[in-house]
Design a protein around this motif. Structure first.
Motif, short mmCIF file in Angstrom:
data_model
loop_
_atom_site.label_atom_id
_atom_site.label_comp_id
_atom_site.label_asym_id
_atom_site.label_seq_id
_atom_site.Cartn_x
_atom_site.Cartn_y
_atom_site.Cartn_z
N ILE A 1 36.51 49.98 49.08
CA ILE A 1 37.46 49.32 49.98
C ILE A 1 38.83 50.00 49.90
CG2 ILE A 1 38.76 47.18 50.33
CD1 ILE A 1 36.20 45.67 49.58
N VAL A 2 39.24 50.36 48.69
CA VAL A 2 40.53 51.03 48.51
C VAL A 2 40.54 52.38 49.23
CG1 VAL A 2 42.06 52.12 46.81
CG2 VAL A 2 41.12 49.85 46.37
N VAL B 1 38.62 53.42 51.74
CA VAL B 1 38.57 53.23 53.20
C VAL B 1 39.93 52.76 53.72
CG1 VAL B 1 37.56 51.81 55.04
CG2 VAL B 1 36.09 52.85 53.32
N SER B 2 40.56 51.84 52.99
CA SER B 2 41.88 51.35 53.41
C SER B 2 42.91 52.47 53.44
CB SER B 2 42.36 50.25 52.47
OG SER B 2 41.48 49.16 52.50
N LEU B 3 42.92 53.30 52.41
CA LEU B 3 43.86 54.43 52.39
C LEU B 3 43.58 55.41 53.52
CD1 LEU B 3 44.18 55.15 48.56
CD2 LEU B 3 45.92 54.22 50.08
N VAL C 1 42.25 54.74 56.45
CA VAL C 1 42.70 54.12 57.70
C VAL C 1 44.22 54.16 57.79
CG1 VAL C 1 42.85 51.90 58.93
CG2 VAL C 1 40.67 52.66 57.98
N PHE C 2 44.90 53.87 56.69
CA PHE C 2 46.36 53.87 56.69
C PHE C 2 46.92 55.25 57.03
CE2 PHE C 2 50.28 54.66 54.23
CZ PHE C 2 51.12 53.78 54.89
#
Length: 63
Positions: A26-27, A29-31, A33-34
């Motif tokens: 999740i971390v 993927v979140s980075l 996307v950001f």
């Protein structure tokens, strides 16, 4: 549940919760996307500035 039990040679009885693998995923993927969003905004802003400069040059030529 991920089971990292050993085979016939050595019974290693460790079990890891799936959160050990899900949370880093999740971390990451979140980075991704950001930073993708920031890159997109940067490119759009650069294109907008170029367009504004082009318009200003055209207006100066008309006068």
């Amino acid at each position: 549940m991920v089971d990292l039990g050993g085979g016939q040679d050595g019974p290693i009885e460790h079990g890891f919760s799936n959160s050990v693998f899900i949370l880093p995923g999740i971390v990451i993927v979140s980075l991704s996307v950001f930073f993708g969003y920031k890159l997109y905004n940067s490119l759009v802003e650069r294109e907008r500035r170029k367009e504004e400069k082009r318009r200003q040059k055209q207006q100066k030529k008309k006068k």
